[in-house]
Write an enzyme that holds these catalytic residues in place. Sequence first.
Site, short mmCIF file in Angstrom:
data_model
loop_
_atom_site.label_atom_id
_atom_site.label_comp_id
_atom_site.label_asym_id
_atom_site.label_seq_id
_atom_site.Cartn_x
_atom_site.Cartn_y
_atom_site.Cartn_z
N GLY A 100 0.81 -1.21 0.00
CA GLY A 100 0.00 0.00 0.00
C GLY A 100 0.84 1.26 0.00
CB SER A 101 0.27 4.50 1.67
OG SER A 101 -0.89 4.86 0.96
#
Length: 267
Positions: free
Chosen positions: A16-17
């Site tokens: 993800g981020s």
Amino acid sequence: ASESELNNLTHRFRIGSISKTFTAAAIQLLIKEGGLQPDDKLEKYLPGFPNASKITILQLLEHRSGVCDFTQKDFQNYMFQPVDFTMLIDLLKKKKPAFDPGKKFEYNNAGYVLLGFIIEKVSGKKYLDFLKEKIFAPLDMTETGYADYDADVPFLSKGYFEGMAPDNKKYNYSMLLSIGAMYSTLADMKKWLCCSPGTLFGTQGTTPLGWASGVRFDQDAYWHSGITNSYSSFAFKVKNADSYFIFLSNEGIKPVQLAKQIGAKVW
């Protein structure tokens, strides 16, 4: 990986981020090489973009640019088709700025799309090619990379949400290229935490760009979390110490909540 196979150290997880930390590091490398400067204005690379004459590279990195972020509807419209930086920037150009650049902090995905575009423009290379050459290869991060929805990635753990296995193959991860599309392993994430900052990116003891920093779990540290389509992750490093923790999960849990539980037990 099959549904019946338990996760182990060879398995890869979408992070993800945390992917944003690679984008930020790529920008930092370009700054170190003299290709751009932190106070460069966005108009140098994207003339005509809203507030481009006011927004700096550093503000994009620090989520203080005021660029209007993607909405849930944007993700729904673009996550099921292949897209590139140009398509996403055309979408962002139509949005009214959220606030004046530098006025406040507001976590922002759109700013890291702009940074991905700048990496390609300044380096003359595709975003992934630049990361492979300048980051993954030097650090021997052979188990980290980008994979689209239909890619056959060895040992990629199957994602779950609330005990169910959604059809992640329907998603196209190209929209998340410079903001949340990478996968990695525990071993590679250890390499990343132990070098960042380090000889590649800055002076030991400083906070690398793209990470949150401050006192957490009573430690002076930096960290980042990530969550995307049935995967979650958290990476935490104490400054000036060989002390860190990483978790990678193939379930769509809230990573910050779990990190608090882990940190409370460790420190």
